[in-house]
Design an enzyme around this catalytic site. Structure first.
Site, PDB file in Angstrom:
ATOM      1  N   ASP A  36      -0.854 -13.935  54.298  1.00 26.39           N
ATOM      2  CA  ASP A  36      -0.216 -12.881  53.507  1.00 26.39           C
ATOM      3  C   ASP A  36       0.074 -13.364  52.088  1.00 26.39           C
ATOM      4  OD1 ASP A  36       0.889 -10.447  52.995  1.00 26.39           O
ATOM      5  OD2 ASP A  36       2.753 -10.803  54.074  1.00 26.39           O
ATOM      6  N   GLY A  37       0.083 -12.411  51.162  1.00 25.76           N
ATOM      7  CA  GLY A  37       0.511 -12.719  49.791  1.00 25.76           C
ATOM      8  C   GLY A  37      -0.605 -12.729  48.765  1.00 25.76           C
ATOM      9  N   HIS A  53      -7.531 -11.651  47.092  1.00 23.12           N
ATOM     10  CA  HIS A  53      -8.295 -11.737  48.344  1.00 23.12           C
ATOM     11  C   HIS A  53      -9.442 -12.741  48.204  1.00 23.12           C
ATOM     12  CE1 HIS A  53      -5.896  -8.579  49.907  1.00 23.12           C
ATOM     13  NE2 HIS A  53      -6.438  -7.605  49.208  1.00 23.12           N
ATOM     14  N   THR A  82      -5.540  -2.976  61.865  1.00 23.07           N
ATOM     15  CA  THR A  82      -5.854  -1.558  62.089  1.00 23.07           C
ATOM     16  C   THR A  82      -5.062  -0.685  61.103  1.00 23.07           C
ATOM     17  OG1 THR A  82      -4.241  -1.671  63.886  1.00 23.07           O
ATOM     18  CG2 THR A  82      -6.541  -1.639  64.530  1.00 23.07           C
ATOM     19  N   ARG A  87      -4.928   1.225  52.836  1.00 20.25           N
ATOM     20  CA  ARG A  87      -4.982   0.716  51.450  1.00 20.25           C
ATOM     21  C   ARG A  87      -5.981   1.512  50.605  1.00 20.25           C
ATOM     22  NH1 ARG A  87      -3.626  -5.581  51.327  1.00 20.25           N
ATOM     23  NH2 ARG A  87      -1.958  -5.473  52.843  1.00 20.25           N
ATOM     24  N   LEU A 147     -14.565 -26.305  66.752  1.00 25.38           N
ATOM     25  CA  LEU A 147     -13.517 -25.307  66.482  1.00 25.38           C
ATOM     26  C   LEU A 147     -14.049 -23.871  66.645  1.00 25.38           C
ATOM     27  CD1 LEU A 147     -10.632 -24.681  65.038  1.00 25.38           C
ATOM     28  CD2 LEU A 147     -12.037 -24.340  63.013  1.00 25.38           C
ATOM     29  N   SER A 212       3.748  -7.852  62.177  1.00 23.97           N
ATOM     30  CA  SER A 212       2.775  -6.875  61.697  1.00 23.97           C
ATOM     31  C   SER A 212       1.676  -6.571  62.719  1.00 23.97           C
ATOM     32  CB  SER A 212       2.145  -7.353  60.378  1.00 23.97           C
ATOM     33  OG  SER A 212       3.135  -7.588  59.427  1.00 23.97           O
ATOM     34  N   GLU A 223       5.202 -21.104  68.917  1.00 18.69           N
ATOM     35  CA  GLU A 223       6.137 -21.577  67.887  1.00 18.69           C
ATOM     36  C   GLU A 223       5.768 -20.930  66.555  1.00 18.69           C
ATOM     37  OE1 GLU A 223       8.756 -23.608  68.378  1.00 18.69           O
ATOM     38  OE2 GLU A 223       8.261 -23.591  70.518  1.00 18.69           O
TER      39      GLU A 223
HETATM   40  C1  FPP Z   1      -2.546  -9.762  53.168  1.00 20.15           C
HETATM   41  O1  FPP Z   1      -2.130  -9.975  51.841  1.00 20.15           O
HETATM   42  C2  FPP Z   1      -3.933 -10.122  53.279  1.00 20.15           C
HETATM   43  C3  FPP Z   1      -4.912  -9.334  53.743  1.00 20.15           C
HETATM   44  C4  FPP Z   1      -4.708  -7.950  54.213  1.00 20.15           C
HETATM   45  C5  FPP Z   1      -6.308  -9.789  53.767  1.00 20.15           C
HETATM   46  C6  FPP Z   1      -6.486 -11.207  54.159  1.00 20.15           C
HETATM   47  C7  FPP Z   1      -7.853 -11.621  53.832  1.00 20.15           C
HETATM   48  C8  FPP Z   1      -8.165 -12.818  53.307  1.00 20.15           C
HETATM   49  C9  FPP Z   1      -7.220 -13.894  53.067  1.00 20.15           C
HETATM   50  C10 FPP Z   1      -9.562 -13.141  53.045  1.00 20.15           C
HETATM   51  C11 FPP Z   1     -10.310 -13.102  54.319  1.00 20.15           C
HETATM   52  C12 FPP Z   1     -11.464 -13.918  54.297  1.00 20.15           C
HETATM   53  C13 FPP Z   1     -12.458 -13.793  55.162  1.00 20.15           C
HETATM   54  C14 FPP Z   1     -13.417 -14.862  55.228  1.00 20.15           C
HETATM   55  C15 FPP Z   1     -12.640 -12.624  56.026  1.00 20.15           C
HETATM   56  P1  FPP Z   1      -1.658  -8.738  50.981  1.00 20.15           P
HETATM   57  O2  FPP Z   1      -2.830  -8.194  50.279  1.00 20.15           O
HETATM   58  O3  FPP Z   1      -0.927  -7.770  51.851  1.00 20.15           O
HETATM   59  O4  FPP Z   1      -0.678  -9.421  49.976  1.00 20.15           O
HETATM   60  P2  FPP Z   1       0.648  -8.796  49.362  1.00 20.15           P
HETATM   61  O5  FPP Z   1       1.613  -8.638  50.500  1.00 20.15           O
HETATM   62  O6  FPP Z   1       1.078  -9.821  48.388  1.00 20.15           O
HETATM   63  O7  FPP Z   1       0.273  -7.497  48.739  1.00 20.15           O
END
Ligand code: FPP
Length: 256
Positions: A36-37, A53, A82, A87, A147, A212, A223
């Site tokens: 997240d973030g 992203h 889901t 967005r 992995l 979430s 944990e």
């Molecule tokens: C949440 O942050 C993040 C997501 C919804 C997308 C996560 C995806 C990636 C980290 C890239 C994935 C990579 C691959 C290889 C599939 P947010 O956008 O909600 O952040 P915010 O809370 O700061 O708005």
């Protein structure tokens, strides 16, 4: 520097761990991460959200490599929920292109590291181009024994449990199952994680303390480790810290 100091002060027992130290103790077999973030990381830099992203995707590569080196067996990453369809269209389209870009660039390295790519989530609503990229990677890595890199893509835990209940009802109706045969173990077998053990460690970045709709059933005895660090800033150092603190915890599974 200030950021580092703040992070240091938050560490459990103020202890900082090294890679060697965590390697000398049992490593969590399954680590799940709510990444997240990304959006906030981009906003802080006056960049479009998708830049966050993209940066987050590079972190996936770094963390997969370290997890693999440390001998983690499964790394589950929450890449798209889901609920994320809500967005803006452009952001959804970008997120749906990321698996292709990630696998297009890093698949050879994943293969070299003996990583096996998997996916959990409802595939039906995922665009074909995204699905094919993931399926191709799954096919190419299916014999790998290292992995398991498990992408949660169009995944929602409530959706998963609802689907499991429907399958169970069907199997009761067609005589494959009886009511007496329904147990916690059986329900686990109907979930998208049927071939995986439950996560030992859950990490969530960006200072949010919630699940979430992520692996609600599977996280019953996991944990939790939270950090204020935004996912694009998450580094090997944080993963090592999370594992080090995990290794200091006593897991009792409801016993004493
Ligand atoms: C949440 O942050 C993040 C997501 C919804 C997308 C996560 C995806 C990636 C980290 C890239 C994935 C990579 C691959 C290889 C599939 P947010 O956008 O909600 O952040 P915010 O809370 O700061 O708005």
């Amino acid at each position: 520097m200030l950021d580092k100091l703040r992070r240091w002060n938050k560490k459990e027992n103020n202890e900082s761990f090294t890679k060697e130290a965590v390697k000398s103790k049992p490593i969590p077999k399954h680590i799940a991460i709510i990444m997240d973030g990304n959006g906030r990381w981009a906003s802080k830099r006056a960049l479009p959200r998708v830049a966050g992203h993209h940066e987050g995707m590079k972190v996936v590569k770094k963390i997969t490599k370290l997890a693999s080196e440390l001998g983690v067996e499964v790394l589950t990453l929450y890449a798209f929920s889901t609920e994320n369809w809500k967005r803006p269209k452009q952001e959804v389209e970008y997120l749906m292109k990321l698996p292709e870009e990630f696998l297009g660039t890093f698949l050879p390295e994943l293969i070299e590291q003996n990583v096996k790519v998997q996916m959990m989530g409802n595939p039906e609503e995922i665009p074909k181009h995204t699905r094919s990229a993931v399926e191709k990677a799954m096919e190419k890595t299916k014999e790998n024994t290292g992995l398991i890199l498990n992408f949660a893509l169009n995944y929602g835990s409530r959706d998963e449990i609802t689907q499991a209940v429907k399958y169970i009802i069907k199997d009761v109706q067609n005589g494959k199952l009886t009511e007496e045969g329904i147990s916690e173990e059986l329900l686990s077998e109907y979930l998208m994680t049927s071939s995986l053990q439950d996560p030992d460690l859950l990490i969530r970045t960006s200072g949010e303390h919630r699940l979430s709709n992520f692996m609600l059933w599977q996280l019953a005895y996991t944990e939790f480790w939270f950090t204020d660090v935004l996912w694009p800033d998450f580094s090997e150092e944080e993963l090592i810290q999370a594992i080090g603190e995990f290794q200091m915890r006593g897991r009792r599974y409801g016993g004493i």
